[in-house]
Design an enzyme around this catalytic site. Structure first.
Site, PDB file in Angstrom:
ATOM      1  N   ASN A   1       0.871  -1.171   0.000  1.00 47.14           N
ATOM      2  CA  ASN A   1       0.000   0.000   0.000  1.00 47.14           C
ATOM      3  C   ASN A   1       0.912   1.226   0.000  1.00 47.14           C
ATOM      4  O   ASN A   1       1.515   1.548   1.017  1.00 47.14           O
ATOM      5  CB  ASN A   1      -0.885  -0.027   1.252  1.00 47.14           C
ATOM      6  CG  ASN A   1      -1.716   1.238   1.391  1.00 47.14           C
ATOM      7  OD1 ASN A   1      -1.778   2.062   0.473  1.00 47.14           O
ATOM      8  ND2 ASN A   1      -2.359   1.392   2.541  1.00 47.14           N
ATOM      9  N   TRP A   2       0.988   1.868  -1.135  1.00 47.57           N
ATOM     10  CA  TRP A   2       1.915   2.998  -1.272  1.00 47.57           C
ATOM     11  C   TRP A   2       1.381   4.263  -0.603  1.00 47.57           C
ATOM     12  O   TRP A   2       2.096   5.255  -0.500  1.00 47.57           O
ATOM     13  CB  TRP A   2       2.194   3.265  -2.753  1.00 47.57           C
ATOM     14  CG  TRP A   2       2.961   2.181  -3.454  1.00 47.57           C
ATOM     15  CD1 TRP A   2       3.399   0.988  -2.925  1.00 47.57           C
ATOM     16  CD2 TRP A   2       3.384   2.186  -4.830  1.00 47.57           C
ATOM     17  NE1 TRP A   2       4.071   0.265  -3.890  1.00 47.57           N
ATOM     18  CE2 TRP A   2       4.076   0.978  -5.069  1.00 47.57           C
ATOM     19  CE3 TRP A   2       3.242   3.098  -5.885  1.00 47.57           C
ATOM     20  CZ2 TRP A   2       4.620   0.664  -6.322  1.00 47.57           C
ATOM     21  CZ3 TRP A   2       3.784   2.782  -7.125  1.00 47.57           C
ATOM     22  CH2 TRP A   2       4.470   1.572  -7.336  1.00 47.57           C
ATOM     23  N   LYS A   3       0.116   4.266  -0.232  1.00 46.59           N
ATOM     24  CA  LYS A   3      -0.508   5.448   0.386  1.00 46.59           C
ATOM     25  C   LYS A   3      -0.306   6.651  -0.539  1.00 46.59           C
ATOM     26  O   LYS A   3      -0.274   6.470  -1.757  1.00 46.59           O
ATOM     27  CB  LYS A   3       0.039   5.658   1.810  1.00 46.59           C
ATOM     28  CG  LYS A   3      -0.070   4.350   2.625  1.00 46.59           C
ATOM     29  CD  LYS A   3       0.154   4.512   4.093  1.00 46.59           C
ATOM     30  CE  LYS A   3       0.015   3.149   4.782  1.00 46.59           C
ATOM     31  NZ  LYS A   3       0.130   3.224   6.224  1.00 46.59           N
TER      32      LYS A   3
ATOM     33  N   HIS B   1      -9.268   0.993   4.955  1.00 50.77           N
ATOM     34  CA  HIS B   1      -7.984   1.213   5.637  1.00 50.77           C
ATOM     35  C   HIS B   1      -8.195   2.136   6.839  1.00 50.77           C
ATOM     36  O   HIS B   1      -8.998   3.068   6.787  1.00 50.77           O
ATOM     37  CB  HIS B   1      -6.958   1.806   4.668  1.00 50.77           C
ATOM     38  CG  HIS B   1      -5.581   1.783   5.233  1.00 50.77           C
ATOM     39  ND1 HIS B   1      -5.130   2.743   6.109  1.00 50.77           N
ATOM     40  CD2 HIS B   1      -4.567   0.890   5.095  1.00 50.77           C
ATOM     41  CE1 HIS B   1      -3.898   2.434   6.478  1.00 50.77           C
ATOM     42  NE2 HIS B   1      -3.531   1.320   5.872  1.00 50.77           N
TER      43      HIS B   1
ATOM     44  N   GLU C   1      -6.540   4.520   7.949  1.00 53.62           N
ATOM     45  CA  GLU C   1      -6.332   5.957   7.696  1.00 53.62           C
ATOM     46  C   GLU C   1      -7.591   6.573   7.108  1.00 53.62           C
ATOM     47  O   GLU C   1      -7.907   7.738   7.375  1.00 53.62           O
ATOM     48  CB  GLU C   1      -5.110   6.163   6.789  1.00 53.62           C
ATOM     49  CG  GLU C   1      -3.826   5.946   7.585  1.00 53.62           C
ATOM     50  CD  GLU C   1      -2.655   5.419   6.777  1.00 53.62           C
ATOM     51  OE1 GLU C   1      -2.674   5.492   5.534  1.00 53.62           O
ATOM     52  OE2 GLU C   1      -1.697   4.916   7.399  1.00 53.62           O
TER      53      GLU C   1
ATOM     54  N   GLU D   1      -4.912  -5.013  10.467  1.00 55.46           N
ATOM     55  CA  GLU D   1      -3.907  -3.973  10.690  1.00 55.46           C
ATOM     56  C   GLU D   1      -4.206  -3.271  12.007  1.00 55.46           C
ATOM     57  O   GLU D   1      -5.043  -2.365  12.054  1.00 55.46           O
ATOM     58  CB  GLU D   1      -3.947  -2.950   9.550  1.00 55.46           C
ATOM     59  CG  GLU D   1      -3.641  -3.533   8.196  1.00 55.46           C
ATOM     60  CD  GLU D   1      -3.075  -2.481   7.231  1.00 55.46           C
ATOM     61  OE1 GLU D   1      -2.093  -2.788   6.563  1.00 55.46           O
ATOM     62  OE2 GLU D   1      -3.605  -1.359   7.178  1.00 55.46           O
TER      63      GLU D   1
ATOM     64  N   GLY E   1       2.931   2.335  10.759  1.00 48.49           N
ATOM     65  CA  GLY E   1       3.865   3.442  10.612  1.00 48.49           C
ATOM     66  C   GLY E   1       4.584   3.818  11.900  1.00 48.49           C
ATOM     67  O   GLY E   1       5.223   4.849  11.988  1.00 48.49           O
TER      68      GLY E   1
ATOM     69  N   SER F   1       3.885  -2.116  10.128  1.00 51.82           N
ATOM     70  CA  SER F   1       5.344  -2.166  10.304  1.00 51.82           C
ATOM     71  C   SER F   1       5.962  -3.501   9.873  1.00 51.82           C
ATOM     72  O   SER F   1       6.924  -3.957  10.486  1.00 51.82           O
ATOM     73  CB  SER F   1       5.728  -1.809  11.743  1.00 51.82           C
ATOM     74  OG  SER F   1       5.309  -0.486  12.045  1.00 51.82           O
TER      75      SER F   1
ATOM     76  N   GLY G   1       3.159  -1.067   4.195  1.00 50.71           N
ATOM     77  CA  GLY G   1       3.169   0.360   3.874  1.00 50.71           C
ATOM     78  C   GLY G   1       4.581   0.789   3.529  1.00 50.71           C
ATOM     79  O   GLY G   1       5.085   0.544   2.434  1.00 50.71           O
ATOM     80  N   GLY G   2       5.257   1.423   4.493  1.00 51.89           N
ATOM     81  CA  GLY G   2       6.575   2.029   4.262  1.00 51.89           C
ATOM     82  C   GLY G   2       7.568   1.146   3.512  1.00 51.89           C
ATOM     83  O   GLY G   2       8.216   1.598   2.561  1.00 51.89           O
TER      84      GLY G   2
HETATM   85  P1  13P Z   1       3.403   0.435   7.586  1.00 57.73           P
HETATM   86  O1  13P Z   1       3.920  -0.851   6.978  1.00 57.73           O
HETATM   87  O2  13P Z   1       4.109   1.651   7.068  1.00 57.73           O
HETATM   88  O3  13P Z   1       3.319   0.353   9.068  1.00 57.73           O
HETATM   89  O4  13P Z   1       1.887   0.590   7.045  1.00 57.73           O
HETATM   90  C1  13P Z   1       1.019  -0.469   7.164  1.00 57.73           C
HETATM   91  C2  13P Z   1      -0.214  -0.135   6.391  1.00 57.73           C
HETATM   92  O5  13P Z   1      -0.976   0.723   6.775  1.00 57.73           O
HETATM   93  C3  13P Z   1      -0.466  -0.884   5.154  1.00 57.73           C
HETATM   94  O6  13P Z   1      -1.754  -0.651   4.678  1.00 57.73           O
END
Ligand code: 13P
Length: 256
Positions: free
Chosen positions: A10-12, A96, A98, A168, A174, A214, A235-236
Protein backbone atom coordinates in the site's frame (compact mmCIF):
# COMPACT_ATOMS: atom_id res chain seq x y z
CA UNK A 1 -5.52 -26.21 3.77
CA UNK A 2 -2.91 -24.27 1.88
CA UNK A 3 -3.84 -20.74 1.01
CA UNK A 4 -1.99 -18.79 -1.68
CA UNK A 5 0.04 -16.00 -0.12
CA UNK A 6 -0.71 -12.38 -0.84
CA UNK A 7 2.04 -9.78 -0.52
CA UNK A 8 0.59 -6.33 -1.10
CA UNK A 9 2.20 -2.91 -1.02
CA UNK A 10 0.00 0.00 0.00
CA UNK A 11 1.92 3.00 -1.27
CA UNK A 12 -0.51 5.45 0.39
CA UNK A 13 -0.02 9.03 -0.91
CA UNK A 14 3.42 8.36 -2.35
CA UNK A 15 4.85 8.18 -5.85
CA UNK A 16 4.18 10.28 -8.93
CA UNK A 17 3.70 8.61 -12.29
CA UNK A 18 7.44 8.68 -12.99
CA UNK A 19 8.29 7.33 -9.54
CA UNK A 20 5.68 4.59 -10.00
CA UNK A 21 7.33 3.44 -13.23
CA UNK A 22 10.75 3.52 -11.56
CA UNK A 23 9.66 1.51 -8.54
CA UNK A 24 7.93 -1.15 -10.63
CA UNK A 25 10.93 -1.46 -12.93
CA UNK A 26 13.17 -1.79 -9.87
CA UNK A 27 10.97 -4.58 -8.46
CA UNK A 28 11.03 -6.38 -11.82
CA UNK A 29 14.82 -6.13 -12.00
CA UNK A 30 15.33 -7.76 -8.60
CA UNK A 31 14.02 -11.08 -9.85
CA UNK A 32 11.70 -11.73 -6.90
CA UNK A 33 8.49 -12.00 -8.93
CA UNK A 34 6.66 -15.29 -8.90
CA UNK A 35 3.20 -16.58 -9.75
CA UNK A 36 3.24 -18.63 -6.55
CA UNK A 37 2.27 -15.49 -4.62
CA UNK A 38 -0.36 -12.86 -5.37
CA UNK A 39 1.84 -9.77 -5.60
CA UNK A 40 -0.14 -6.55 -5.45
CA UNK A 41 0.89 -2.89 -5.52
CA UNK A 42 -1.49 -0.04 -4.69
CA UNK A 43 -0.36 3.32 -6.07
CA UNK A 44 -2.44 6.53 -5.93
CA UNK A 45 -5.32 6.78 -8.43
CA UNK A 46 -3.27 9.04 -10.71
CA UNK A 47 -0.63 6.35 -11.24
CA UNK A 48 -2.88 3.29 -11.68
CA UNK A 49 -2.65 3.29 -15.45
CA UNK A 50 1.13 3.77 -15.44
CA UNK A 51 1.52 1.01 -12.84
CA UNK A 52 -0.55 -1.44 -14.87
CA UNK A 53 1.48 -0.65 -17.99
CA UNK A 54 4.80 -0.97 -16.18
CA UNK A 55 3.70 -4.27 -14.62
CA UNK A 56 2.81 -5.57 -18.08
CA UNK A 57 2.48 -9.34 -18.13
CA UNK A 58 4.50 -9.92 -14.94
CA UNK A 59 2.89 -11.32 -11.80
CA UNK A 60 2.45 -7.80 -10.37
CA UNK A 61 -1.25 -6.94 -9.98
CA UNK A 62 -2.43 -3.39 -9.41
CA UNK A 63 -4.82 -2.19 -6.70
CA UNK A 64 -6.54 1.11 -6.00
CA UNK A 65 -6.46 2.36 -2.40
CA UNK A 66 -10.14 3.25 -2.21
CA UNK A 67 -13.28 3.36 -4.34
CA UNK A 68 -16.72 4.97 -4.20
CA UNK A 69 -19.86 2.86 -4.41
CA UNK A 70 -21.89 4.69 -7.05
CA UNK A 71 -21.30 4.12 -10.77
CA UNK A 72 -21.35 7.78 -11.78
CA UNK A 73 -23.04 11.06 -10.89
CA UNK A 74 -22.68 14.21 -8.86
CA UNK A 75 -20.06 13.02 -6.36
CA UNK A 76 -17.23 15.52 -6.67
CA UNK A 77 -13.85 13.99 -6.05
CA UNK A 78 -14.97 10.36 -6.05
CA UNK A 79 -13.90 7.54 -8.35
CA UNK A 80 -16.17 4.60 -9.25
CA UNK A 81 -15.37 0.88 -9.39
CA UNK A 82 -15.56 0.73 -13.17
CA UNK A 83 -13.24 3.74 -13.43
CA UNK A 84 -10.47 2.16 -11.37
CA UNK A 85 -10.90 -1.06 -13.31
CA UNK A 86 -10.60 0.80 -16.58
CA UNK A 87 -7.42 2.43 -15.25
CA UNK A 88 -5.87 -1.02 -14.79
CA UNK A 89 -6.74 -2.01 -11.20
CA UNK A 90 -7.67 -5.64 -10.58
CA UNK A 91 -7.87 -5.08 -6.82
CA UNK A 92 -8.99 -2.39 -4.40
CA UNK A 93 -8.26 -1.77 -0.72
CA UNK A 94 -11.27 -0.74 1.36
CA UNK A 95 -11.60 0.34 4.97
CA UNK A 96 -7.98 1.21 5.64
CA UNK A 97 -7.66 2.68 9.12
CA UNK A 98 -6.33 5.96 7.70
CA UNK A 99 -9.60 6.31 5.80
CA UNK A 100 -11.56 5.44 8.93
CA UNK A 101 -9.55 7.92 11.04
CA UNK A 102 -9.19 10.88 8.69
CA UNK A 103 -11.98 10.54 6.12
CA UNK A 104 -15.02 9.39 8.05
CA UNK A 105 -15.05 5.78 6.82
CA UNK A 106 -17.49 3.62 8.79
CA UNK A 107 -18.35 -0.08 8.79
CA UNK A 108 -21.37 0.81 6.67
CA UNK A 109 -19.39 2.68 4.00
CA UNK A 110 -16.78 -0.11 3.95
CA UNK A 111 -19.63 -2.52 3.24
CA UNK A 112 -20.99 -0.35 0.41
CA UNK A 113 -17.56 -0.08 -1.18
CA UNK A 114 -16.96 -3.82 -0.88
CA UNK A 115 -20.26 -4.69 -2.55
CA UNK A 116 -19.78 -2.14 -5.34
CA UNK A 117 -16.26 -3.41 -6.07
CA UNK A 118 -17.40 -7.05 -6.13
CA UNK A 119 -20.20 -6.12 -8.52
CA UNK A 120 -17.61 -5.27 -11.20
CA UNK A 121 -15.38 -8.27 -10.38
CA UNK A 122 -12.66 -6.42 -8.57
CA UNK A 123 -10.78 -8.32 -5.89
CA UNK A 124 -10.92 -6.58 -2.55
CA UNK A 125 -8.64 -6.23 0.47
CA UNK A 126 -10.87 -5.34 3.43
CA UNK A 127 -8.95 -3.79 6.32
CA UNK A 128 -9.88 -4.23 9.97
CA UNK A 129 -7.98 -3.49 13.15
CA UNK A 130 -8.27 -2.01 16.62
CA UNK A 131 -6.87 1.24 17.99
CA UNK A 132 -4.45 1.28 20.91
CA UNK A 133 -7.12 2.41 23.41
CA UNK A 134 -9.37 -0.41 22.26
CA UNK A 135 -6.62 -3.00 22.73
CA UNK A 136 -5.79 -1.61 26.16
CA UNK A 137 -9.46 -1.72 27.13
CA UNK A 138 -9.66 -5.40 26.15
CA UNK A 139 -11.94 -4.66 23.20
CA UNK A 140 -9.80 -6.03 20.38
CA UNK A 141 -11.99 -9.02 19.57
CA UNK A 142 -15.20 -7.02 19.87
CA UNK A 143 -13.86 -4.44 17.43
CA UNK A 144 -12.74 -7.12 14.97
CA UNK A 145 -16.16 -8.81 15.20
CA UNK A 146 -17.97 -5.54 14.60
CA UNK A 147 -15.79 -4.50 11.68
CA UNK A 148 -15.85 -7.93 10.02
CA UNK A 149 -19.59 -8.42 10.42
CA UNK A 150 -20.22 -4.86 9.23
CA UNK A 151 -18.03 -5.22 6.15
CA UNK A 152 -19.61 -8.50 5.01
CA UNK A 153 -23.28 -7.71 5.56
CA UNK A 154 -25.18 -8.80 2.45
CA UNK A 155 -22.09 -10.22 0.72
CA UNK A 156 -22.89 -13.65 -0.74
CA UNK A 157 -20.71 -16.69 -0.08
CA UNK A 158 -19.99 -17.00 -3.81
CA UNK A 159 -18.11 -13.69 -3.72
CA UNK A 160 -15.80 -14.59 -0.85
CA UNK A 161 -13.10 -15.99 -3.12
CA UNK A 162 -12.60 -12.45 -4.38
CA UNK A 163 -12.00 -11.06 -0.92
CA UNK A 164 -8.95 -10.93 1.33
CA UNK A 165 -9.01 -9.51 4.87
CA UNK A 166 -6.10 -7.47 6.22
CA UNK A 167 -5.67 -7.24 9.99
CA UNK A 168 -3.91 -3.97 10.69
CA UNK A 169 -3.75 -2.98 14.35
CA UNK A 170 -3.80 0.81 14.16
CA UNK A 171 -1.11 1.14 16.84
CA UNK A 172 1.32 -0.82 14.64
CA UNK A 173 0.90 1.25 11.47
CA UNK A 174 3.86 3.44 10.61
CA UNK A 175 5.03 3.31 14.21
CA UNK A 176 7.72 0.66 13.96
CA UNK A 177 5.75 -1.23 16.65
CA UNK A 178 4.83 -4.56 15.11
CA UNK A 179 2.29 -6.84 16.68
CA UNK A 180 4.09 -9.92 17.90
CA UNK A 181 3.57 -13.00 15.79
CA UNK A 182 1.45 -14.40 18.65
CA UNK A 183 -0.74 -11.29 18.76
CA UNK A 184 -1.19 -11.36 14.98
CA UNK A 185 -1.97 -15.07 14.83
CA UNK A 186 -4.46 -14.78 17.68
CA UNK A 187 -6.28 -11.89 16.00
CA UNK A 188 -6.29 -13.69 12.65
CA UNK A 189 -7.68 -16.84 14.23
CA UNK A 190 -10.42 -14.74 15.78
CA UNK A 191 -11.27 -13.11 12.44
CA UNK A 192 -11.31 -16.54 10.80
CA UNK A 193 -13.73 -17.81 13.43
CA UNK A 194 -15.96 -14.82 12.75
CA UNK A 195 -15.95 -15.62 9.02
CA UNK A 196 -16.90 -19.21 9.91
CA UNK A 197 -19.80 -17.93 12.00
CA UNK A 198 -20.97 -15.59 9.23
CA UNK A 199 -20.55 -18.18 6.45
CA UNK A 200 -19.17 -21.72 6.82
CA UNK A 201 -16.04 -23.32 8.28
CA UNK A 202 -14.93 -24.11 4.70
CA UNK A 203 -15.25 -20.48 3.65
CA UNK A 204 -13.28 -19.44 6.72
CA UNK A 205 -10.56 -22.00 6.02
CA UNK A 206 -10.17 -20.63 2.48
CA UNK A 207 -10.15 -16.94 3.47
CA UNK A 208 -6.76 -15.28 3.20
CA UNK A 209 -5.96 -12.96 6.10
CA UNK A 210 -2.98 -10.62 5.77
CA UNK A 211 -1.12 -8.86 8.54
CA UNK A 212 -0.26 -5.17 8.19
CA UNK A 213 1.59 -2.81 10.50
CA UNK A 214 5.34 -2.17 10.30
CA UNK A 215 6.06 -5.31 8.26
CA UNK A 216 9.71 -5.21 7.22
CA UNK A 217 12.22 -7.77 5.93
CA UNK A 218 13.52 -8.66 9.43
CA UNK A 219 10.09 -9.49 10.90
CA UNK A 220 8.29 -10.80 7.81
CA UNK A 221 9.26 -14.44 8.08
CA UNK A 222 8.15 -14.84 11.65
CA UNK A 223 4.78 -13.17 11.02
CA UNK A 224 3.97 -14.84 7.71
CA UNK A 225 5.14 -18.15 9.11
CA UNK A 226 2.18 -18.30 11.48
CA UNK A 227 -0.72 -20.60 10.77
CA UNK A 228 -3.36 -17.94 10.23
CA UNK A 229 -1.18 -15.28 8.56
CA UNK A 230 -1.49 -15.58 4.79
CA UNK A 231 0.68 -12.68 3.72
CA UNK A 232 1.27 -9.02 4.38
CA UNK A 233 -0.10 -5.58 3.59
CA UNK A 234 3.00 -3.42 3.65
CA UNK A 235 3.17 0.36 3.87
CA UNK A 236 6.58 2.03 4.26
CA UNK A 237 8.69 -0.98 3.30
CA UNK A 238 6.75 -1.41 0.04
CA UNK A 239 8.23 1.85 -1.24
CA UNK A 240 11.66 0.27 -1.56
CA UNK A 241 12.07 -2.46 -4.17
CA UNK A 242 14.68 -4.29 -2.10
CA UNK A 243 12.47 -4.42 1.00
CA UNK A 244 9.30 -5.32 -0.88
CA UNK A 245 11.14 -8.15 -2.64
CA UNK A 246 12.69 -9.32 0.61
CA UNK A 247 9.21 -9.70 2.12
CA UNK A 248 8.05 -11.69 -0.92
CA UNK A 249 11.08 -13.96 -0.57
CA UNK A 250 10.54 -14.34 3.19
CA UNK A 251 6.92 -15.27 2.55
CA UNK A 252 7.87 -17.88 -0.01
CA UNK A 253 10.39 -19.41 2.38
CA UNK A 254 7.68 -19.91 4.99
CA UNK A 255 5.52 -21.74 2.45
CA UNK A 256 8.25 -23.75 0.74
P1 13P B 1 3.40 0.44 7.59
O1 13P B 1 3.92 -0.85 6.98
O2 13P B 1 4.11 1.65 7.07
O3 13P B 1 3.32 0.35 9.07
O4 13P B 1 1.89 0.59 7.05
C1 13P B 1 1.02 -0.47 7.16
C2 13P B 1 -0.21 -0.14 6.39
O5 13P B 1 -0.98 0.72 6.78
C3 13P B 1 -0.47 -0.88 5.15
O6 13P B 1 -1.75 -0.65 4.68
Amino acid sequence: MSRKLVIAGNWKMNNTIDQTRELIHAIKKRGCLTHKVDIVVAPPFTALRAAAKAAGDTSIQVAAQNVFWEESGAYTGEVSPIMIKEAGAKWVIVGHSERRQYFGETDETVNRRLKAALAVDLKVIVCVGEMLEEREAGQTFAVLDRQTTGAFTGVGAADLEQVVIAYEPVWAIGTGKTATADQADEAHAHIRARVAALYTPEAAAAMRILYGGSVKPPNAKELIGREHVDGALIGGASLKAADFCAVITAGLETHA
